[in-house]
Design an enzyme around this catalytic site. Structure first.
Site, PDB file in Angstrom:
ATOM      1  CB  SER A  79      -0.952   0.002   1.201  1.00  0.00           C
ATOM      2  OG  SER A  79      -2.030  -0.865   0.976  1.00  0.00           O
ATOM      3  CB  SER A 117      -4.188   1.533   3.980  1.00  0.00           C
ATOM      4  OG  SER A 117      -3.348   1.177   2.918  1.00  0.00           O
ATOM      5  CE  LYS A 175      -4.644   1.668  -0.676  1.00  0.00           C
ATOM      6  NZ  LYS A 175      -4.195   0.391  -0.116  1.00  0.00           N
TER       7      LYS A 175
END
Length: 376
Positions: free
Chosen positions: A59, A113, A62
């Site tokens: 993640s 997230s 992101k």
């Protein structure tokens, strides 16, 4: 003219060691596949392991997702959550069909997230996930992220979806310039509007470092089977004047990720001190006045030099000033430059200004200088 401050640096190291702040030994060795610790201001790598190895990024993807949205989207626009937004992994608790502001979606993306938030943002901005990924890869090329390739906006494992810890630091340094990004990633907990605008939803980050280490103020964690536990962190110590970035991929657990990150950041800060290298008003030399034997103009720094320095490395002082000056000279006139370096890195530059006024040479002074020039 070159001078060395080796003795000063030695004294600083001894002083810092006595206070328990100077780590003469090697950095901690985290249980991670790759990591890099970087001084944000200088770009200096303080410690690393395989910083350019291509690895799954989970993640931390992101960070780029948020950067694209912050660059292109209206924060008050509302995007509808698509039916395919709920995928495996972390979630912001979004419901298909509801609409949220881009600002709330960014919070869901970066704090909890949420993969659902990333897909909603990607399709809302670009019309499709594929088109959004093209934007991500184009931005990566613009930033010179050579080991980075995106296949999705959320970070779930996929062939060809990879980065390096060095690229993560470079990307994060760009993202942290945005005030809203800095604000969101510095929060361990946040709230966004509830389903269909009713009430609120409470979100919580997996970044344990934010609670454990007050000097950390972001930025993003991640976890997948291929990446293990990953982290990009930023920490600042204002009194020292040092900011650090740390990126790590492949930690065995969220607890190890946080504790290893804290140990590395503490070690990184311990490598610096912020002494007064040159006090205000310090006279560093003088220049003789043309045609006036025995008369010279002292010159001093216009401002003191108190800056962060890396302990254990010599600081060199270079003075660029005239061998002789022509009067009249007024106090405060700029006569030269003082440059301080560690290695090839310039630490500071200061003007050297006249510390006193000196008048012009008179006729007799000039005649006398002419006679002296004739005498063999």
């Amino acid at each position: 003219m070159l001078r060395r401050f080796a003795f000063l640096l030695c004294c600083l190291a001894l002083l810092a060691g006595a206070q328990g702040a100077f780590a003469a030994g090697p950095p901690p060795s985290p249980d991670a596949a790759a990591y890099v610790l970087v001084n944000a201001a200088t770009g200096e790598t303080l410690a690393s392991r395989q910083p350019d190895r291509e690895l799954a990024m989970a993640s931390t993807t992101k960070i780029m997702t948020a950067l694209i949205v912050l660059d292109r989207a209206d924060l008050d626009a509302r995007y509808r959550v698509p039916a395919d937004a709920v995928v495996g992994g972390s979630t912001a608790g979004l419901q298909p069909g509801e609409t949220l502001t881009v600002r709330d979606l960014l919070t869901g993306l970066l704090v909890s997230s949420g993969n659902d938030a990333s897909i909603t943002l990607a399709e809302g901005l670009a019309g499709s996930q594929e088109a959004f990924v093209e934007m991500m890869n184009a931005r990566a090329r613009e930033l010179g992220l050579r080991q980075t390739s995106y296949r999705n906006a959320h970070g779930l494992d996929e062939p060809g979806h990879h980065t390096s810890v060095r690229d993560l630091v470079r990307l994060s340094a760009v993202a942290m310039r945005d005030p809203l990004f800095r604000e969101i990633v510095g929060d361990r907990r946040a709230t966004i509007a509830g389903v269909n605008g009713v009430g609120t939803r409470t979100l919580e980050s997996e970044n344990l470092l934010l609670d454990a280490y007050p000097e950390a103020d972001g930025i993003k964690t991640g976890m997948t089977d291929d990446a293990g536990y990953s982290l990009v962190a930023h920490a600042k110590r204002p009194a020292l004047g040092v900011n650090l970035y740390l990126a790590m991929i492949g930690s065995p657990s969220s607890e190890a990720r946080a504790s290893d990150a804290e140990a590395l950041l503490r070690w990184g800060f311990s490598q610096y001190a912020r002494p007064m290298l040159v006090p205000p008003g310090t006279v560093v030399g003088s220049a003789p006045v043309q045609y006036r034997p025995g008369v010279s103009v002292p010159y001093r720094v216009d401002r003191g030099v108190r800056i962060p320095i890396r302990l254990g490395e010599d600081v060199t002082e270079e003075i660029a000033a005239p061998r002789e000056v022509e009067g009249p000279v007024d106090e405060g006139d700029v006569l030269g430059t003082l440059t301080l370096r560690q290695g090839e890195r310039v630490l500071a530059r200061r003007d050297l200004v006249a510390a006193a006024s000196v008048g012009d040479a008179g006729v007799l002074d000039r005649i006398g200088a002419g006679f002296r020039a004739l005498i063999p």
